[in-house]
Design a protein around this motif. Structure first.
Motif, PDB file in Angstrom:
ATOM      1  N   GLY A 158       0.736  -1.104   0.077  1.00 11.77           N
ATOM      2  CA  GLY A 158      -0.096   0.127  -0.275  1.00 11.77           C
ATOM      3  C   GLY A 158       0.755   1.186  -0.103  1.00 11.77           C
ATOM      4  O   GLY A 158       0.439   2.357  -0.179  1.00 11.77           O
ATOM      5  N   VAL A 159       2.186   1.250   0.166  1.00 12.80           N
ATOM      6  CA  VAL A 159       3.056   2.192   0.102  1.00 12.80           C
ATOM      7  C   VAL A 159       3.278   2.675  -1.195  1.00 12.80           C
ATOM      8  O   VAL A 159       3.688   2.047  -2.009  1.00 12.80           O
ATOM      9  CB  VAL A 159       4.214   2.129   1.029  1.00 12.80           C
ATOM     10  CG1 VAL A 159       5.218   3.095   0.900  1.00 12.80           C
ATOM     11  CG2 VAL A 159       3.920   1.814   2.442  1.00 12.80           C
ATOM     12  N   ALA A 160       3.231   3.942  -1.471  1.00  8.80           N
ATOM     13  CA  ALA A 160       3.382   4.332  -3.078  1.00  8.80           C
ATOM     14  C   ALA A 160       5.023   4.755  -2.938  1.00  8.80           C
ATOM     15  O   ALA A 160       5.898   5.033  -2.206  1.00  8.80           O
ATOM     16  CB  ALA A 160       2.804   5.924  -3.011  1.00  8.80           C
ATOM     17  N   ARG A 161       5.424   4.275  -4.192  1.00  8.60           N
ATOM     18  CA  ARG A 161       6.810   4.271  -4.489  1.00  8.60           C
ATOM     19  C   ARG A 161       6.814   4.465  -6.181  1.00  8.60           C
ATOM     20  O   ARG A 161       6.112   4.189  -6.761  1.00  8.60           O
ATOM     21  CB  ARG A 161       7.612   3.197  -3.942  1.00  8.60           C
ATOM     22  CG  ARG A 161       7.559   1.866  -5.028  1.00  8.60           C
ATOM     23  CD  ARG A 161       6.243   1.306  -4.966  1.00  8.60           C
ATOM     24  NE  ARG A 161       5.664   0.866  -3.837  1.00  8.60           N
ATOM     25  CZ  ARG A 161       5.943  -0.504  -3.192  1.00  8.60           C
ATOM     26  NH1 ARG A 161       6.659  -1.350  -3.594  1.00  8.60           N
ATOM     27  NH2 ARG A 161       5.220  -0.793  -2.248  1.00  8.60           N
ATOM     28  N   PRO A 162       7.987   5.051  -6.480  1.00 10.07           N
ATOM     29  CA  PRO A 162       8.213   5.269  -8.213  1.00 10.07           C
ATOM     30  C   PRO A 162       7.999   3.698  -8.817  1.00 10.07           C
ATOM     31  O   PRO A 162       8.768   2.768  -8.317  1.00 10.07           O
ATOM     32  CB  PRO A 162       9.670   5.722  -8.327  1.00 10.07           C
ATOM     33  CG  PRO A 162       9.951   6.482  -7.109  1.00 10.07           C
ATOM     34  CD  PRO A 162       9.188   5.622  -5.950  1.00 10.07           C
ATOM     35  N   VAL A 163       7.322   3.502  -9.644  1.00 10.06           N
ATOM     36  CA  VAL A 163       7.205   2.313 -10.316  1.00 10.06           C
ATOM     37  C   VAL A 163       7.535   2.950 -11.945  1.00 10.06           C
ATOM     38  O   VAL A 163       6.847   3.908 -12.614  1.00 10.06           O
ATOM     39  CB  VAL A 163       5.788   1.737 -10.365  1.00 10.06           C
ATOM     40  CG1 VAL A 163       5.639   0.703 -11.001  1.00 10.06           C
ATOM     41  CG2 VAL A 163       5.465   1.798  -8.970  1.00 10.06           C
ATOM     42  N   GLU A 164       8.206   2.102 -12.746  1.00 11.19           N
ATOM     43  CA  GLU A 164       8.493   2.296 -14.206  1.00 11.19           C
ATOM     44  C   GLU A 164       7.746   1.205 -15.024  1.00 11.19           C
ATOM     45  O   GLU A 164       7.668  -0.140 -14.582  1.00 11.19           O
ATOM     46  CB  GLU A 164       9.973   1.953 -14.340  1.00 11.19           C
ATOM     47  CG  GLU A 164      10.772   2.873 -13.648  1.00 11.19           C
ATOM     48  CD  GLU A 164      12.447   2.782 -14.025  1.00 11.19           C
ATOM     49  OE1 GLU A 164      12.665   1.680 -14.519  1.00 11.19           O
ATOM     50  OE2 GLU A 164      13.234   3.602 -13.683  1.00 11.19           O
ATOM     51  N   HIS A 165       7.158   1.762 -15.926  1.00 20.90           N
ATOM     52  CA  HIS A 165       6.445   0.801 -16.985  1.00 20.90           C
ATOM     53  C   HIS A 165       7.113   0.880 -18.323  1.00 20.90           C
ATOM     54  O   HIS A 165       7.334   2.136 -18.732  1.00 20.90           O
ATOM     55  CB  HIS A 165       5.129   1.357 -16.896  1.00 20.90           C
ATOM     56  CG  HIS A 165       4.165   1.361 -15.937  1.00 20.90           C
ATOM     57  ND1 HIS A 165       3.336   0.547 -15.535  1.00 20.90           N
ATOM     58  CD2 HIS A 165       4.108   2.182 -14.758  1.00 20.90           C
ATOM     59  CE1 HIS A 165       2.784   0.648 -14.111  1.00 20.90           C
ATOM     60  NE2 HIS A 165       3.097   1.802 -13.846  1.00 20.90           N
ATOM     61  N   TYR A 166       6.898  -0.095 -18.876  1.00 19.80           N
ATOM     62  CA  TYR A 166       7.873  -0.066 -20.382  1.00 19.80           C
ATOM     63  C   TYR A 166       6.626  -0.216 -21.583  1.00 19.80           C
ATOM     64  O   TYR A 166       6.083  -1.290 -21.535  1.00 19.80           O
ATOM     65  CB  TYR A 166       8.759  -1.016 -20.347  1.00 19.80           C
ATOM     66  CG  TYR A 166       9.603  -1.149 -19.084  1.00 19.80           C
ATOM     67  CD1 TYR A 166      10.537   0.075 -19.077  1.00 19.80           C
ATOM     68  CD2 TYR A 166       9.315  -1.970 -18.034  1.00 19.80           C
ATOM     69  CE1 TYR A 166      11.327   0.103 -17.943  1.00 19.80           C
ATOM     70  CE2 TYR A 166      10.124  -1.612 -16.799  1.00 19.80           C
ATOM     71  CZ  TYR A 166      11.184  -0.889 -16.803  1.00 19.80           C
ATOM     72  OH  TYR A 166      11.814  -0.612 -15.594  1.00 19.80           O
TER      73      TYR A 166
END
Length: 246
Positions: A158-166
């Motif tokens: 549930g903690v927000a963090r940077p997520v990379e999508h390709y």
């Protein structure tokens, strides 16, 4: 490779589906769909299958795959779990003798009731219509695998963090149009990724969000819609454990 995803049937009831993504390339000459229905031993209040029984059904699936491949030239296609029942599907070159293999194996594992049938399905219509995931369901299954890995490592999903999508595209102009369509405040986009093959032009889309199934579905849905409209491919997402960014 088997993937598992959840959808809903005609009665709007949840259905858990396992599909063999390797089925189609190996399915030449398998014209008979072999199927069986068995009532679950320990369904929950909504008729869903628990993890322990899923493991038992997986063992039956694997044993059936070995026997039916040898005796009937069969391939495992998938499984559906819904409303207190398990449904297993195989496609075979011939159906003779298969029913006894189903009954013997399920009986060995304590299942007394079993419905069996063999249906001619030359073009594997049932597999395509009722088992194989669409691009959105396939991404749901892939996301679930990453989420499970994060949870196993102790991550607070549930903690927000940077997520990379390709996202990758066939043409440079298609990539730039997608980047423009997806640009918004709080999103970082890079358009200098490169790959060999049919989709050489890549885009990195990064935003900060939680990694719960609901959040991932909400974030990836517009990405998938955008990339499919441009005839590109979405290659998934990656992130770090919450608190370990950077």
């Amino acid at each position: 490779m088997n993937v598992t995803y959840t959808t809903k049937n005609e009665e709007n009831t949840p259905v858990t589906i396992e599909a063999n993504l390797d089925f189609e390339p190996q399915s030449d000459d398998t014209v008979w769909m072999l199927w069986c229905f068995v009532p679950l031993k320990t369904p929950d209040a909504e008729g869903a299958c628990g993890e322990a029984e899923r493991a038992v059904l997986g063992a039956i699936r694997d044993a059936l795959s070995e026997r039916l491949e040898l005796r009937n030239g069969a391939l495992y296609a998938g499984m559906r779990l819904q409303e207190g029942w398990a449904e297993l599907y195989f496609y075979a070159a011939w159906s003779k003798g298969a029913e006894q293999q189903f009954r013997d194996l399920f009986k060995q594992h304590g299942y007394g009731q079993l419905e069996y049938g063999a249906t001619r399905d030359t073009h594997h219509a049932f597999y395509h219509d009722m088992l194989a995931p669409d691009p959105f369901e396939l991404q749901q299954a892939k996301s679930a695998e990453i989420i499970a890995e994060l949870a196993a490592a102790g991550d607070d999903l549930g903690v927000a963090r940077p997520v990379e999508h390709y996202l990758f595209f066939q043409t440079h102009s298609a990539m730039l149009r997608a980047a423009s369509a997806l640009a918004e405040e709080g999103v970082r986009i890079e358009t200098d990724l490169e790959e060999e093959g049919h989709y050489p032009y890549g885009m990195l889309y990064e935003r900060t969000h939680a990694c719960t199934p609901e959040t991932l579905e909400a974030v990836t849905l517009p990405l998938l819609e955008t990339v499919l409209e441009a005839h590109g491919v979405y290659l998934g997402w990656s992130t770090s454990l919450a608190g370990n960014e950077g």
